[in-house]
Write an enzyme that holds these catalytic residues in place. Structure first.
Site, PDB file in Angstrom:
ATOM      1  N   LYS A  70      66.474  -7.971  20.275  1.00 12.86           N
ATOM      2  CA  LYS A  70      65.542  -9.074  20.015  1.00 12.86           C
ATOM      3  C   LYS A  70      65.394  -9.942  21.257  1.00 12.86           C
ATOM      4  O   LYS A  70      64.286 -10.304  21.654  1.00 12.86           O
ATOM      5  CB  LYS A  70      66.034  -9.930  18.837  1.00 12.86           C
ATOM      6  CG  LYS A  70      65.786  -9.286  17.494  1.00 12.86           C
ATOM      7  CD  LYS A  70      66.545  -9.961  16.354  1.00 12.86           C
ATOM      8  CE  LYS A  70      66.370  -9.146  15.076  1.00 12.86           C
ATOM      9  NZ  LYS A  70      67.235  -9.565  13.980  1.00 12.86           N
TER      10      LYS A  70
ATOM     11  N   GLN B  77      71.103 -14.255  12.271  1.00 14.17           N
ATOM     12  CA  GLN B  77      71.308 -12.824  12.002  1.00 14.17           C
ATOM     13  C   GLN B  77      72.176 -12.635  10.751  1.00 14.17           C
ATOM     14  O   GLN B  77      73.269 -13.199  10.663  1.00 14.17           O
ATOM     15  CB  GLN B  77      71.966 -12.171  13.234  1.00 14.17           C
ATOM     16  CG  GLN B  77      72.123 -10.679  13.133  1.00 14.17           C
ATOM     17  CD  GLN B  77      70.791  -9.912  13.093  1.00 14.17           C
ATOM     18  OE1 GLN B  77      69.868 -10.216  13.841  1.00 14.17           O
ATOM     19  NE2 GLN B  77      70.692  -8.951  12.209  1.00 14.17           N
TER      20      GLN B  77
ATOM     21  N   ASP C 268      62.003 -15.561  10.041  1.00 14.40           N
ATOM     22  CA  ASP C 268      62.367 -14.443   9.167  1.00 14.40           C
ATOM     23  C   ASP C 268      61.658 -14.560   7.813  1.00 14.40           C
ATOM     24  O   ASP C 268      61.624 -13.605   7.044  1.00 14.40           O
ATOM     25  CB  ASP C 268      63.886 -14.444   8.917  1.00 14.40           C
ATOM     26  CG  ASP C 268      64.585 -13.283   9.606  1.00 14.40           C
ATOM     27  OD1 ASP C 268      63.893 -12.331  10.012  1.00 14.40           O
ATOM     28  OD2 ASP C 268      65.828 -13.334   9.724  1.00 14.40           O
TER      29      ASP C 268
END
Ligand code: NDP
Length: 296
Positions: A54, A98, A121
């Site tokens: 990422k 994460q 997200d």
């Protein structure tokens, strides 16, 4: 029928190129550089690989990448304090924590402490509610990538019968909402679904997000249907490690009209959509027009 292969790798490269182009324009015309903060708690090897990837791709499209690596014993208080700092940092437009988090941390509490406008997200309860009510939201990356590929392949999805296998909060449920938003008739199947083969056989679009290697055989697929395989399963075959999807690719490709491979299908789209969401968040924060074709 031999299915057309939907090349997620090439599609994702194209999305990244569009993002890079928009980022360059934002810098040149407004002096703004989008910034993505990624928070990793602990040393889960798969998570470390994702976070590295990422960070690399964020920089490649011209954005600022801020990585925060915290040790596995980090307290909830310290993690929430970091998120609060990032929420208030104007250089940070997107925040990603994460998952999975170590067991002592409350995942819902942590995710819901992110500013919804920076929740790239799309897991914050506000974004879930906005998506469910058809309002502008941040959309979870994997389903957004699936939607982009479906729209690209079909143009309009209106009136199509879609089956989503799996009802998780990160893939199945938001995928179903997105397909409903595009006027599909949506069935969400799960482990208690009766006669799954019959349900899948009626679908023009099948999205498989289960996590069971090759569980959907080709004879469940309606002739000409579009198959989006979200599953990523590591298996051992002929003494070698292999990645396979939730769909038996070889037999499904003989009946489907189009199909995503594993690897090289949905997988690469997830990070590309994360970058697209960060750009969208930055545009919204700065009252700039949203990038076309990169949101739901
Ligand atoms: P979850 O384990 O959270 O959810 C799996 C879903 O599948 C559940 O709703 C479960 O039903 C359903 N299910 C399990 N067994 C069956 C069965 N026999 N028949 C029908 N439904 C079943 O998984 P995720 O949604 O997080 O992920 C799904 C897959 O997608 C995984 O392989 C994961 O690795 C992959 N993935 C890939 C991403 C990418 O970037 N390409 C991103 C995210 C995930 P129930 O609710 O009843 O238990």
């Amino acid at each position: 029928m031999v299915a057309q292969v939907i090349d997620g790798k090439a599609f994702a490269a194209n999305v990244r190129a569009q993002v890079a182009d928009q980022v360059a324009k934002l810098k040149e015309e407004n002096g703004i550089t989008p910034g993505l903060a990624v928070v990793l708690v602990g040393e889960d090897p798969a998570s470390q690989v994702y976070v590295r990837s990422k960070g690399k791709q964020t920089v490649e499209v011209g954005m600022n990448s801020y990585e925060h690596k915290l040790d596995a014993e980090t307290s909830e208080e310290d993690l929430l304090a970091l998120i609060d700092k990032l929420n208030n940092d104007p250089a940070v437009h997107g925040i990603l924590v994460q998952l999975p988090l170590p067991k002592h941390l409350n995942e819902d509490l942590v995710i819901n402490s992110i500013d919804p406008a920076k929740d790239v997200d799309g897991f914050h309860i506000s974004n879930v509610g906005l998506l469910g009510t058809g309002q502008k939201s941040m959309v979870p990356c994997t389903p957004l990538g699936c939607l982009m590929m479906l729209r690209d392949h079909h143009g309009s999805l209106s009136g199509m019968d879609a089956v989503v296998i799996g009802r998780s909060n990160i893939v199945g449920k938001p995928m179903a909402q997105l397909l409903l938003g595009d006027s599909c008739t949506v069935t969400v199947a799960h482990s208690r679904t009766k006669d799954l083969p019959d349900v899948v056989r009626r679908a023009d679009i099948v999205v498989a997000a289960v996590g069971r290697p090759e569980m959907v055989p080709g004879d469940w697929i309606k002739e000409g249907a579009t198959v989006i395989d979200v599953g990523i399963n590591r298996i051992e075959r002929d003494g070698k490690n292999k990645l396979v999807g939730d769909v038996d690719y070889a037999s499904a490709a003989e009946r489907a009209g189009a199909i995503t491979p594993v690897p090289g299908g949905v997988g690469p789209m997830t990070i590309a959509c994360l970058l697209a969401n960060t750009l969208t968040a930055c545009c919204r924060a700065n009252s700039r027009p949203e990038p076309e074709g990169l949101t739901a």
